[in-house]
Write an enzyme that holds these catalytic residues in place. Structure first.
Site, PDB file in Angstrom:
ATOM      1  N   CYS A 181      -6.639  -7.730 -16.494  1.00 52.00           N
ATOM      2  CA  CYS A 181      -5.564  -8.416 -15.761  1.00 52.00           C
ATOM      3  C   CYS A 181      -4.456  -8.939 -16.672  1.00 52.00           C
ATOM      4  O   CYS A 181      -3.420  -9.400 -16.186  1.00 52.00           O
ATOM      5  CB  CYS A 181      -6.144  -9.564 -14.946  1.00 52.00           C
ATOM      6  SG  CYS A 181      -7.436  -9.058 -13.804  1.00 52.00           S
TER       7      CYS A 181
ATOM      8  N   CYS B 116      -9.630 -15.025  -1.719  1.00 51.89           N
ATOM      9  CA  CYS B 116      -9.683 -13.919  -2.689  1.00 51.89           C
ATOM     10  C   CYS B 116      -8.326 -13.235  -2.760  1.00 51.89           C
ATOM     11  O   CYS B 116      -7.626 -13.108  -1.751  1.00 51.89           O
ATOM     12  CB  CYS B 116     -10.736 -12.895  -2.251  1.00 51.89           C
ATOM     13  SG  CYS B 116     -12.405 -13.576  -2.041  1.00 51.89           S
TER      14      CYS B 116
ATOM     15  N   ARG C   4       0.863  -1.191   0.000  1.00 45.23           N
ATOM     16  CA  ARG C   4       0.000   0.000   0.000  1.00 45.23           C
ATOM     17  C   ARG C   4       0.894   1.232   0.000  1.00 45.23           C
ATOM     18  O   ARG C   4       1.703   1.415   0.916  1.00 45.23           O
ATOM     19  CB  ARG C   4      -0.908  -0.015   1.228  1.00 45.23           C
ATOM     20  CG  ARG C   4      -1.769  -1.288   1.306  1.00 45.23           C
ATOM     21  CD  ARG C   4      -3.114  -1.104   0.607  1.00 45.23           C
ATOM     22  NE  ARG C   4      -3.776  -2.374   0.294  1.00 45.23           N
ATOM     23  CZ  ARG C   4      -4.374  -3.176   1.178  1.00 45.23           C
ATOM     24  NH1 ARG C   4      -4.372  -2.859   2.457  1.00 45.23           N
ATOM     25  NH2 ARG C   4      -4.975  -4.290   0.788  1.00 45.23           N
TER      26      ARG C   4
ATOM     27  N   GLY D  98     -11.078  -3.505  -8.124  1.00 48.07           N
ATOM     28  CA  GLY D  98     -11.568  -2.287  -8.737  1.00 48.07           C
ATOM     29  C   GLY D  98     -13.059  -2.249  -8.945  1.00 48.07           C
ATOM     30  O   GLY D  98     -13.577  -1.284  -9.493  1.00 48.07           O
TER      31      GLY D  98
END
Length: 378
Positions: free
Chosen positions: A79, A199, A16, A116
């Site tokens: 992707c 995920c 991040r 997204g």
């Protein structure tokens, strides 16, 4: 005809970075790849770059590392964006237009929804059921696979256990912690049968590669670090009379894999390791079959008998995969290539696949675009 090689490749630590710009992230990856190739931006004849959330990313990065006036092509291919950039470089060099090309993919996803979120109207929905949100798409895909093969939710969870374990040995991975089977199954349900730990992780990241002609590699004395691109192929979704799954990740992957195997002149049994697109745990088993690593319906067996673990017959996602390393969309394709390059060079540390000589990368962007590359140490 001469071969095409990657001679410099790098990915930044995925994480991040709210106080850095996408251009700064891309510049860091690009400079590291150029340094490894022993060249500067002045030696680059063309740039193929991509980002799904930042326009003109190629120009923005070159404003950081040197504007030389070269051709820049910016790609948006979901992707498969980063892999598409390398594919474009491969074909341009094969055509004889360039001999040294810089490729990179960049994404800053902090604050965005999972992958997204879904873009309204991005796919045609006529005649099919489901949701366009990514967890729902792959949850539905997983349910269809369970009905067809007898796979259980625990089989998908075991994929997460395997990949999270591999990531504990990867200093560039975002999530580096063991996740026992019970922890994965008891995590918050996102879209059944997928729990949160099944995920992929939403992170910022960048990865870059320098692609070069054989003539230039030899002239610059770079063959000691060169990774030969033996196969490079892409495919989109073929029309089918009826496909029960919204977004077809299977058909394009199979087409691209068949093309890549034919181009490389190898069979699935010749591969030593694979980095594939595990954006959600359920789809990894499908891709075992799509990529020809096993027969139809045998993906379940492969995760149950340990075939795809680091010590197995065909290790898959030694990096920790998208589930642990993270999935900054446009950067993922080249990041997968970075992992394969480490193993082919014998530089992967404690997660090194011993004796690795040939590796495959795979990504699939929904909409749909699949890219498969096969690499060999020169």
């Amino acid at each position: 005809m001469s071969d095409i090689y990657i001679v410099g490749i790098h990915m930044i630590d995925f994480g991040r970075y709210p106080h850095r710009t996408p251009a700064q992230l891309g510049a860091q990856a690009a400079l590291e790849a150029l340094d490894e190739a022993g060249i500067t931006i002045k030696d680059v004849q063309a740039v193929f770059s991509g980002s799904n959330y930042t326009t003109m990313i190629g120009q923005r990065v070159l404003q950081q590392i040197g504007q030389t006036g070269v051709q820049i092509v910016n790609l948006v291919n979901a992707c498969s964006t980063g892999a598409s950039a390398v594919r474009m470089a491969y074909t341009a060099i094969k055509a004889g237009e360039f001999d040294t090309v810089l490729c990179f993919g960049v994404e800053q996803m902090t604050g965005l929804g999972m992958l997204g979120g879904a873009a309204p109207g991005a796919i045609p929905t006529e005649g099919i059921l489901g949701s366009a949100t990514m967890p729902a798409v792959f949850g539905e895909s997983g349910v269809e696979y369970m009905a067809r093969t007898g796979a259980a939710q625990a089989d998908f969870a075991q994929v997460a256990v395997k990949n999270h374990h591999n990531a504990t040995m990867n200093p560039k991975a975002f999530l580096r912690k063991e996740t026992p089977l019970d922890m994965v199954l008891e995590a918050e349900t996102i879209a059944w049968p997928l729990t949160k730990l099944m995920c992929s992780v939403n992170v910022d990241g960048a990865a870059a590669a320098v692609v070069m002609s054989e003539e230039q590699v030899k002239r610059r004395g770079l063959m000691d670090r060169a990774i030969r691109i033996r196969g490079s192929a892409m495919a989109s979704a073929p029309w089918q009379e009826r496909d029960p799954i919204m977004h077809d990740v299977n058909g394009p992957t199979r087409l691209a894999a068949q093309k890549a195997y034919a181009m490389a002149g190898v069979d699935p049994k010749d591969l030593d390791l694979v980095e594939l697109h595990d954006c959600f745990a359920s789809v990894e088993l499908q891709h075992y079959e799509n990529l020809g690593l096993c027969g139809e319906g045998e993906g379940v067996r492969m995760i149950r008998d340990g075939s795809t673990e680091l010590a197995g017959s065909i290790p898959v996602n030694a990096s920790g995969g998208l589930l642990s390393k993270g999935h900054p969309i446009a950067a993922t394709g080249i990041a997968n290539m970075y992992e394969i390059a480490l193993h082919l060079r014998g530089q992967a540390g404690e997660r090194q696949v011993k004796g690795a000589k040939i590796g495959m990368t795979h990504v699939v962007g929904l909409g749909t675009s699949a890219a498969v590359h096969i690499f060999e140490k020169a």
